[in-house]
Design a protein around this motif. Structure first.
Motif, PDB file in Angstrom:
ATOM      1  N   UNK A  38     -33.971-127.597 -41.588  1.00  0.00           N
ATOM      2  CA  UNK A  38     -33.498-126.740 -40.474  1.00  0.00           C
ATOM      3  C   UNK A  38     -31.801-127.295 -40.975  1.00  0.00           C
ATOM      4  N   UNK A  39     -31.692-126.195 -40.080  1.00  0.00           N
ATOM      5  CA  UNK A  39     -30.263-125.887 -40.661  1.00  0.00           C
ATOM      6  C   UNK A  39     -29.194-125.815 -39.134  1.00  0.00           C
ATOM      7  N   UNK A  40     -27.765-126.388 -38.941  1.00  0.00           N
ATOM      8  CA  UNK A  40     -26.701-126.424 -37.860  1.00  0.00           C
ATOM      9  C   UNK A  40     -26.488-125.061 -37.877  1.00  0.00           C
ATOM     10  N   UNK A  41     -26.593-123.531 -37.601  1.00  0.00           N
ATOM     11  CA  UNK A  41     -25.737-121.955 -37.487  1.00  0.00           C
ATOM     12  C   UNK A  41     -24.805-121.750 -36.935  1.00  0.00           C
ATOM     13  N   UNK A  42     -23.299-122.121 -37.926  1.00  0.00           N
ATOM     14  CA  UNK A  42     -22.617-122.338 -37.317  1.00  0.00           C
ATOM     15  C   UNK A  42     -21.873-120.922 -37.592  1.00  0.00           C
ATOM     16  N   UNK A  43     -22.353-119.898 -37.666  1.00  0.00           N
ATOM     17  CA  UNK A  43     -21.395-118.110 -38.477  1.00  0.00           C
ATOM     18  C   UNK A  43     -22.693-117.306 -36.964  1.00  0.00           C
ATOM     19  N   UNK A  44     -23.821-117.762 -36.997  1.00  0.00           N
ATOM     20  CA  UNK A  44     -24.304-116.935 -36.602  1.00  0.00           C
ATOM     21  C   UNK A  44     -24.345-115.416 -36.681  1.00  0.00           C
ATOM     22  N   UNK A  45     -25.183-115.319 -38.035  1.00  0.00           N
ATOM     23  CA  UNK A  45     -25.156-114.148 -38.068  1.00  0.00           C
ATOM     24  C   UNK A  45     -23.382-113.139 -38.418  1.00  0.00           C
ATOM     25  N   UNK A  46     -22.729-114.051 -38.704  1.00  0.00           N
ATOM     26  CA  UNK A  46     -21.155-113.572 -38.464  1.00  0.00           C
ATOM     27  C   UNK A  46     -20.711-112.668 -37.874  1.00  0.00           C
ATOM     28  N   UNK A  47     -21.318-113.363 -36.480  1.00  0.00           N
ATOM     29  CA  UNK A  47     -20.498-113.638 -34.890  1.00  0.00           C
ATOM     30  C   UNK A  47     -21.411-112.350 -34.570  1.00  0.00           C
ATOM     31  N   UNK A  48     -22.762-112.339 -34.738  1.00  0.00           N
ATOM     32  CA  UNK A  48     -23.775-111.116 -33.969  1.00  0.00           C
ATOM     33  C   UNK A  48     -24.294-112.321 -33.476  1.00  0.00           C
ATOM     34  N   UNK A  49     -24.899-113.294 -32.881  1.00  0.00           N
ATOM     35  CA  UNK A  49     -26.381-114.235 -32.222  1.00  0.00           C
ATOM     36  C   UNK A  49     -25.329-114.680 -31.241  1.00  0.00           C
ATOM     37  N   UNK A  50     -24.972-113.677 -30.242  1.00  0.00           N
ATOM     38  CA  UNK A  50     -24.409-114.564 -29.393  1.00  0.00           C
ATOM     39  C   UNK A  50     -24.582-115.108 -28.541  1.00  0.00           C
ATOM     40  N   UNK A  51     -25.638-114.967 -28.210  1.00  0.00           N
ATOM     41  CA  UNK A  51     -27.143-115.903 -27.922  1.00  0.00           C
ATOM     42  C   UNK A  51     -27.691-116.775 -28.336  1.00  0.00           C
ATOM     43  N   UNK A  52     -27.693-116.795 -29.392  1.00  0.00           N
ATOM     44  CA  UNK A  52     -28.272-118.160 -30.475  1.00  0.00           C
ATOM     45  C   UNK A  52     -29.717-117.144 -31.392  1.00  0.00           C
ATOM     46  N   UNK A  53     -30.417-117.917 -31.784  1.00  0.00           N
ATOM     47  CA  UNK A  53     -31.384-117.155 -32.009  1.00  0.00           C
ATOM     48  C   UNK A  53     -32.741-116.901 -30.385  1.00  0.00           C
ATOM     49  N   UNK A  54     -33.641-116.543 -30.731  1.00  0.00           N
ATOM     50  CA  UNK A  54     -34.252-116.814 -29.998  1.00  0.00           C
ATOM     51  C   UNK A  54     -34.318-116.613 -28.593  1.00  0.00           C
ATOM     52  N   UNK A  55     -34.000-116.474 -27.806  1.00  0.00           N
ATOM     53  CA  UNK A  55     -33.554-116.258 -26.952  1.00  0.00           C
ATOM     54  C   UNK A  55     -34.199-116.068 -25.233  1.00  0.00           C
ATOM     55  N   UNK A  56     -34.353-117.029 -25.076  1.00  0.00           N
ATOM     56  CA  UNK A  56     -36.165-115.997 -23.787  1.00  0.00           C
ATOM     57  C   UNK A  56     -35.136-114.652 -23.101  1.00  0.00           C
ATOM     58  N   UNK A  57     -33.746-114.941 -22.846  1.00  0.00           N
ATOM     59  CA  UNK A  57     -32.975-113.678 -22.498  1.00  0.00           C
ATOM     60  C   UNK A  57     -33.757-112.374 -23.382  1.00  0.00           C
ATOM     61  N   UNK A  58     -33.346-112.482 -24.435  1.00  0.00           N
ATOM     62  CA  UNK A  58     -32.990-111.274 -25.499  1.00  0.00           C
ATOM     63  C   UNK A  58     -34.986-111.099 -26.146  1.00  0.00           C
ATOM     64  N   UNK A  59     -35.758-112.229 -25.974  1.00  0.00           N
ATOM     65  CA  UNK A  59     -37.163-111.700 -26.496  1.00  0.00           C
ATOM     66  C   UNK A  59     -37.461-111.468 -25.268  1.00  0.00           C
ATOM     67  N   UNK A  60     -36.898-111.198 -23.816  1.00  0.00           N
ATOM     68  CA  UNK A  60     -37.754-110.456 -23.107  1.00  0.00           C
ATOM     69  C   UNK A  60     -37.971-109.173 -22.970  1.00  0.00           C
ATOM     70  N   UNK A  61     -36.351-109.092 -23.368  1.00  0.00           N
ATOM     71  CA  UNK A  61     -35.516-107.642 -23.543  1.00  0.00           C
ATOM     72  C   UNK A  61     -36.435-106.821 -24.234  1.00  0.00           C
ATOM     73  N   UNK A  62     -36.133-107.283 -25.616  1.00  0.00           N
ATOM     74  CA  UNK A  62     -37.357-106.815 -27.263  1.00  0.00           C
ATOM     75  C   UNK A  62     -38.280-106.420 -26.735  1.00  0.00           C
ATOM     76  N   UNK A  63     -39.237-106.915 -25.754  1.00  0.00           N
ATOM     77  CA  UNK A  63     -40.357-107.204 -25.431  1.00  0.00           C
ATOM     78  C   UNK A  63     -40.838-106.039 -24.381  1.00  0.00           C
ATOM     79  N   UNK A  64     -39.766-106.518 -23.324  1.00  0.00           N
ATOM     80  CA  UNK A  64     -40.408-104.917 -21.980  1.00  0.00           C
ATOM     81  C   UNK A  64     -39.742-103.544 -22.732  1.00  0.00           C
ATOM     82  N   UNK A  65     -39.210-103.734 -23.194  1.00  0.00           N
ATOM     83  CA  UNK A  65     -38.748-101.956 -22.990  1.00  0.00           C
ATOM     84  C   UNK A  65     -39.374-101.850 -25.082  1.00  0.00           C
TER      85      UNK A  65
END
Length: 395
Positions: A38-65
């Motif tokens: 396990x790693x603590x991610x303080x780079x977030x894909x170079x300022x990309x993953x605003x909500x972190x990883x696997x955030x429920x809002x992100x996952x739900x939006x991908x799945x729904x659309x």
């Protein structure tokens, strides 16, 4: 080498550097590699993953659309694209005349901005485009022409012409801005240069001079946008109104998307057929970006970035390490200035300590954690970064 490293070396293009690890999953501000570490991610894909990883809002939006409509081409309109255009115009303060165009990346957004600059050429007299020394605007031929880093450019020259790189000084602004300049493009904070801020008042003076000479002021918000600096966009700290901004990275929270937002008369420059992108503005990407920006707004993550950014700097400086000579940046985009040119060693020591950071250059460690971080993540970062500096200091 391990089996996956052999596969990478055999089949991936050599333009990519050696991967630091093979990651398998993530949750929040943490990721795990294929061996379960396990790693603590303080780079977030170079300022990309605003909500972190696997955030429920992100996952739900991908799945729904994805279950309804993923791609239709730009011959058709979709509600997610219209809603996202309205949202980014509102958040940027572009006003009644604001317009948005969507592509797939930051480099593609800056290609559109380069074209916009060329269109600001009434009568054919505006042949110059200004960018800054050490700027980074992307790796396509047009965006690379805007990039002020000779070592990135040399192998691909000659690049598209007409671009001049000037220092980020008031003297350079005064000396170079004239009626032959079509546009000036700047980053509010030069992330790839080591999280280097513009001088106080620089954007304000740039706005005055570009307006006086009829040049466009284009602000590259690809790394500084989506709340990362403690404002929706970095230019808003200066209280100015640009002619256009480019956006990408954090607006999609992990979904590839980029865009151009125009203000005022700049919104009238592009006409039908002048620019496009097959995948640009597709309903899947725009639905996810809309959901990500909506959650940033709902959860007060812009304000969180401002508050946590101050705390992050205090924690780093409070370690009292002789390796740290200062901290640059704003909000949750920080550059840890090192007293010695050992950033690569620090990055490796961080990974050994279970912490993901980035060596932006020889003497700077870049931090760009997810906007969701709180006390627990800051506590853990402090402990792991202290260990990192100790390991790096031993050589």
């Amino acid at each position: 080498m391990t089996a996956w490293q052999d596969r990478f070396d055999a089949r991936m293009m050599r333009s990519l550097g050696k991967p630091l690890a093979k990651l398998a999953r993530g949750e929040g501000a943490r990721v795990w590699d294929d061996e379960g570490r396990e790693y603590l991610d303080f780079l977030a894909g170079i300022a990309v993953n605003s909500l972190g990883h696997a955030h429920p809002v992100f996952v739900e939006a991908v799945s729904r659309q994805a279950a309804t409509l993923a791609h239709v081409s730009n011959y058709f309109a979709t509600e997610p694209a219209l809603a996202l255009a309205e949202r980014v115009v509102r958040l940027s303060g572009a006003g009644d005349r604001g317009r948005a165009w969507f592509g797939n990346s930051g480099a593609e957004a800056n290609e559109a901005a380069f074209k916009l600059a060329r269109l600001n050429n009434s009568g054919g007299a505006r042949t110059r485009v200004l960018a800054l020394v050490d700027a980074f605007h992307g790796r396509t031929m047009g965006s690379l022409a805007l990039t002020g880093k000779p070592h990135m450019r040399q192998a691909f020259e000659p690049l598209p012409g007409g671009v001049e790189h000037i220092p980020a000084t008031f003297e350079a602004l005064e000396a170079n801005l004239d009626d032959a300049v079509a546009a000036l493009i700047v980053e509010p904070i030069q992330g790839e240069a080591g999280v280097v801020e513009l001088p106080d008042g620089f954007l304000e003076r740039a706005r005055e001079l570009t307006r006086r000479h009829g040049a466009l002021l284009i602000v590259d918000e690809i790394q500084t946008g989506a709340g990362r600096t403690g404002a929706w966009f970095g230019f808003q700290h200066a209280g100015i109104t640009p002619d256009a901004i480019t956006i990408a990275k954090g607006i999609g929270g992990g979904m590839p998307i980029g865009g151009l937002v125009t203000f005022g008369h700049a919104s009238d420059l592009f006409q039908k057929g002048m620019h496009g992108s097959t995948f640009g503005g597709n309903p899947l990407a725009t639905a996810v970006a809309g959901a990500v920006l909506g959650e940033i707004e709902r959860a007060g993550l812009v304000e969180n970035a401002a508050r946590r950014g101050v705390q992050l700097r205090e924690r780093i400086l409070g370690l009292g390490s002789p390796l740290v000579s200062g901290v640059r940046g704003r909000g949750l985009l920080a550059g840890v200035a090192l007293a010695e040119p050992i950033a690569t060693r620090v990055q490796a020591a961080a990974l050994e300590s279970g912490l993901i950071v980035n060596a932006a250059n020889d003497s700077t460690i870049r931090l760009a954690p997810p906007l969701i971080i709180g006390d627990a993540e800051l506590d853990e970062f402090e402990a792991r970064f202290a260990r990192t500096l100790d390991l790096a200091g031993r050589g």
